[in-house]
Design an enzyme around this catalytic site. Sequence first.
Site, PDB file in Angstrom:
ATOM      1  CB  CYS A  74      -0.902  -0.017   1.241  1.00 52.47           C
ATOM      2  SG  CYS A  74      -1.768   1.542   1.528  1.00 52.47           S
ATOM      3  CB  CYS A  77       1.439   0.926   4.351  1.00 51.37           C
ATOM      4  SG  CYS A  77      -0.271   0.473   4.742  1.00 51.37           S
TER       5      CYS A  77
END
Length: 218
Positions: A74, A77
Amino acid sequence: MGMWSIGAGAIGAAALALLLANTDMFLAKPHKAALEYLEDIDLKTLEKDAVTFKAKALWEKNGAVIMAVRRPGCFLCREEAADLSSLRSRLDELGVPLYAVVKEHIKNEVKDFQPYFKGEIFLDEEKKFYGPQRRKMVFMGFVRLGVWRNFFRAWNGGFSGNLEGEGFILGGVFVMGPGKQGILLEHREKEFGDKVNLTSVLEAARKIRPQTSASEEK
């Protein structure tokens, strides 16, 4: 006239749903983790001959900053991992290590995440760091304005990613004191891209006391 009424009603209902989706009313409330709960979590190293150990080993001597990664691929992230890694030199001065845990180890996801994260990474197969009550965000995440602001912030920062792996169970960040000093900071991601405050991380890290002091208090 009837069709206009139906149309207006549908628009009104959609607007109300959108408004409610952008409040915290329907978000799952996080349950604070107890120190004993975190200490007893089983983690694994990521090499071929994995070693299993209790999570308390990460912080029992010097404390630690630990990121529970929602999904390594992600881009949000990866952005938070890079932000936390920007603190590495100051954490090193304090003698506080930086770690991350992931909930799955698939393909090259962790390997591709490592350039963004300047610390060791371990596997939490049972997803205990994401508990004690796991919280998920699915379709609601894509109608929340805060999430879209986070998307654009990360895109503008040059971060990219992929769609590999489970990404709905929300993550977080912990600052742990050594021994029984306990949990000094517990940030639970409330929506995609809800990053921890870096100033709060440093403030919590500065509260970490040497293991000898923590032992004397037992």
